[in-house]
Design a protein around this motif. Sequence first.
Motif, PDB file in Angstrom:
ATOM      1  N   ASP A  41       0.850  -1.174   0.000  1.00  0.00           N
ATOM      2  CA  ASP A  41       0.000   0.000   0.000  1.00  0.00           C
ATOM      3  C   ASP A  41       0.892   1.231   0.000  1.00  0.00           C
ATOM      4  O   ASP A  41       1.759   1.400   0.839  1.00  0.00           O
ATOM      5  CB  ASP A  41      -0.866  -0.033   1.274  1.00  0.00           C
ATOM      6  N   PHE A 138      -8.831  -5.445   2.247  1.00  0.00           N
ATOM      7  CA  PHE A 138      -9.072  -4.135   1.640  1.00  0.00           C
ATOM      8  C   PHE A 138      -8.942  -3.007   2.662  1.00  0.00           C
ATOM      9  O   PHE A 138      -8.271  -2.003   2.418  1.00  0.00           O
ATOM     10  CB  PHE A 138     -10.462  -4.099   1.001  1.00  0.00           C
ATOM     11  N   ASN A 347      -2.859  -6.164  -3.028  1.00  0.00           N
ATOM     12  CA  ASN A 347      -3.254  -6.855  -4.253  1.00  0.00           C
ATOM     13  C   ASN A 347      -3.148  -8.368  -4.164  1.00  0.00           C
ATOM     14  O   ASN A 347      -3.183  -9.060  -5.183  1.00  0.00           O
ATOM     15  CB  ASN A 347      -2.403  -6.356  -5.435  1.00  0.00           C
ATOM     16  N   ALA A 515     -16.984  -3.514  -5.851  1.00  0.00           N
ATOM     17  CA  ALA A 515     -16.040  -2.543  -6.412  1.00  0.00           C
ATOM     18  C   ALA A 515     -14.732  -2.540  -5.630  1.00  0.00           C
ATOM     19  O   ALA A 515     -13.649  -2.379  -6.210  1.00  0.00           O
ATOM     20  CB  ALA A 515     -16.664  -1.153  -6.402  1.00  0.00           C
ATOM     21  N   ASP A 516     -14.820  -2.707  -4.314  1.00  0.00           N
ATOM     22  CA  ASP A 516     -13.603  -2.808  -3.493  1.00  0.00           C
ATOM     23  C   ASP A 516     -12.767  -4.013  -3.913  1.00  0.00           C
ATOM     24  O   ASP A 516     -11.535  -3.927  -4.043  1.00  0.00           O
ATOM     25  CB  ASP A 516     -13.971  -2.925  -2.011  1.00  0.00           C
ATOM     26  N   GLU A 518     -12.795  -5.464  -6.747  1.00  0.00           N
ATOM     27  CA  GLU A 518     -12.260  -5.207  -8.087  1.00  0.00           C
ATOM     28  C   GLU A 518     -10.987  -4.371  -8.018  1.00  0.00           C
ATOM     29  O   GLU A 518     -10.045  -4.600  -8.791  1.00  0.00           O
ATOM     30  CB  GLU A 518     -13.311  -4.496  -8.940  1.00  0.00           C
ATOM     31  N   GLN A 519     -10.929  -3.425  -7.108  1.00  0.00           N
ATOM     32  CA  GLN A 519      -9.722  -2.599  -6.973  1.00  0.00           C
ATOM     33  C   GLN A 519      -8.539  -3.431  -6.502  1.00  0.00           C
ATOM     34  O   GLN A 519      -7.392  -3.134  -6.836  1.00  0.00           O
ATOM     35  CB  GLN A 519      -9.986  -1.444  -6.003  1.00  0.00           C
ATOM     36  N   LYS A 524     -14.304  -7.771 -10.989  1.00  0.00           N
ATOM     37  CA  LYS A 524     -15.428  -7.761 -10.055  1.00  0.00           C
ATOM     38  C   LYS A 524     -15.895  -9.192  -9.804  1.00  0.00           C
ATOM     39  O   LYS A 524     -15.873 -10.027 -10.718  1.00  0.00           O
ATOM     40  CB  LYS A 524     -16.560  -6.920 -10.635  1.00  0.00           C
ATOM     41  N   SER A 613      -9.003   7.215   2.028  1.00  0.00           N
ATOM     42  CA  SER A 613      -9.017   6.094   1.086  1.00  0.00           C
ATOM     43  C   SER A 613      -8.047   5.018   1.518  1.00  0.00           C
ATOM     44  O   SER A 613      -7.025   5.286   2.130  1.00  0.00           O
ATOM     45  CB  SER A 613      -8.645   6.590  -0.312  1.00  0.00           C
ATOM     46  N   VAL A 615      -7.065   2.834  -0.912  1.00  0.00           N
ATOM     47  CA  VAL A 615      -6.509   2.394  -2.182  1.00  0.00           C
ATOM     48  C   VAL A 615      -5.114   2.966  -2.352  1.00  0.00           C
ATOM     49  O   VAL A 615      -4.910   4.160  -2.199  1.00  0.00           O
ATOM     50  CB  VAL A 615      -7.413   2.831  -3.347  1.00  0.00           C
ATOM     51  N   GLN A 618      -3.826   6.815  -3.607  1.00  0.00           N
ATOM     52  CA  GLN A 618      -4.828   7.863  -3.490  1.00  0.00           C
ATOM     53  C   GLN A 618      -4.552   8.690  -2.253  1.00  0.00           C
ATOM     54  O   GLN A 618      -4.112   8.180  -1.231  1.00  0.00           O
ATOM     55  CB  GLN A 618      -6.245   7.268  -3.412  1.00  0.00           C
TER      56      GLN A 618
END
Length: 623
Positions: A41, A138, A347, A515-516, A518-519, A524, A613, A615, A618
């Motif tokens: 991260d 996540f 990831n 969506a989380d 998918e990131q 998805k 965030s 992600v 970001q």
Amino acid sequence: MDRSGSTDFGGAAATTGRSNPAPWSNDKESPNKDEDDSNEDDGDHATPAKVTDPLAPKLANNERTLVVSVTERTRETWGQKAEFLLAVIGFAVDLGNVWRFPYICYQNGGGAFLVPYCLFLIFGGLPLFYMELALGQFHRCGCLSIWKRICPALKGVGYAICLIDIYMGMYYNTIIGWAVYYLFASFTSKLPWTSCDNPWNTENCMQVTSENFTEFATSPAKEFFERRVLESYKGNGLDFMGPVKPTLALCVFGVFVLVYFSLWKGVRSAGKVVWVTALAPYVVLIILLVRGVSLPGADEGIKYYLTPEWHKLKNSKVWIDAASQIFFSLGPGFGTLLALSSYNKFNNNCYRDALITSSINCLTSFLAGFVIFSVLGYMAYVQKTSIDKVGLEGPGLVFIVYPEAIATMSGSVFWSIIFFLMLITLGLDSTFGGLEAMITALCDEYPRVIGRRRELFVLLLLAFIFLCALPTMTYGGVVLVNFLNVYGPGLAILFVVFVEAAGVFWFYGVDRFSADVEQMLGSKPGLFWRICWTYISPVFLLTIFIFSIMGYKEMLGEEYYYPDWSYKVGWAVTCSSVLCIPLYIVYKFCFASKGGCRQRLQESFQPEESCGSVVPGQQGTSV
């Protein structure tokens, strides 16, 4: 140990003639150009922008600017991917895989039971298992801090989980202590439960191989467990539990010491321990399987285990037992999967991990059935009786029946040592997971007070749980162990996980959750997973909860008659964790929110915008 989400405001540096530095950013302008950030991260390694920013205003020579150093506390990650997988497998594969699955399998139709078992795995257990791994990875925090990102009003779910983990620690470690007692008792030339010539034996003691053995006789193994290990005859259940048995308390204390030195450094220490505690049971299971199938009568035991009785599928109890077994075997809702996956890299392929670990867990249960029933078939052959008169469910299976069988084998001392080593390692992994869930949650929620003093906090926490567990080490403690198993996590966790699933799938939303995912993974989740999360999994949980409430007396068993007052105490224990949820909702709405009713509802049930965030790359990353 460093924890995420905490921020230090450090020493102010006065500079002359220098430009005003840019605010904290994730532009990756790090002095270390070789830094590998492929799976980390970015927020973990973010650095302030260079002070030579050409867009910064020019200052006169006599002007000074105050630079505040902001240091983001990095979150640890597993040293190797295998450590995470072993930790999850070790948590999911516990004593219940050995003593509960084989029993309910043959009780509910043998091979036919695998039909509802696999169906509930696919449509109920696996989607929840996948959900928790993805949530933890996540959001990268425990079961308390995570709710501000999902549904702040449901933070009481996290506190409920912490209480349930304490109740589990109070009795589960005592069961491991029984195995430790057996292990030390096995280091002798002759196992102490092979004869009736010991001081603790009664006149009813008789070898199970004797032709005169009747239903009124007791075996040496049964008397060793009840009159030597537990000494339950000196107490009277919950009405008079008696004093603490010193030798048993010493064994349980040893378990707590092992747990402390496995957890005190977080994933740095736990990641090394799981290589032994997660892999050793499989080595022993395979050895015991090879030995078991070579015994006379083993084939009859395996046939009894697998022969399908299709007519039993018409009984609703078979389906409820299958759903309950899947849920308690995989272990969603205890906060452990959240905690363990929160130390993954962003990831990491948690979808593949969910499939691998849940499959291994279920296959282990199936393998344990062969190990147990090959020996039960052997015992039926030796006693010249049917298998259904040999087997017992729960602790009786591994502390009476199996040791009884071991005592009749050549090389019994060796088989006893490795069998109880297997039980200890199976139990330790699960207690690691349960306690780590609570430790991670509290360290993340209170990083300055607790997170920076993890070693001391773990010591105080385990000391507190050990003191609370002392009543389970009394002469009547075995009854309390079963009592806590039912009223501690047994009923409450079902409701807690239902609320957790509702919070994630209905308030946070399956679309947002997808969506989380998918990131993290780049794709998805498919339609199957979204349908399960929206409809099937919550109904699966609610159904188990309702039927468990209706049959709670059956869960307690029939070996001991519980006094009427104990049911009231039991429901009070259950409510102590369940009530955390509505109480926190009231607190959040009435006292921790501002504005009118509509604004308060929005603040209570919508993710907080201030948490930033998660992600990588970001602005505002706070993991």
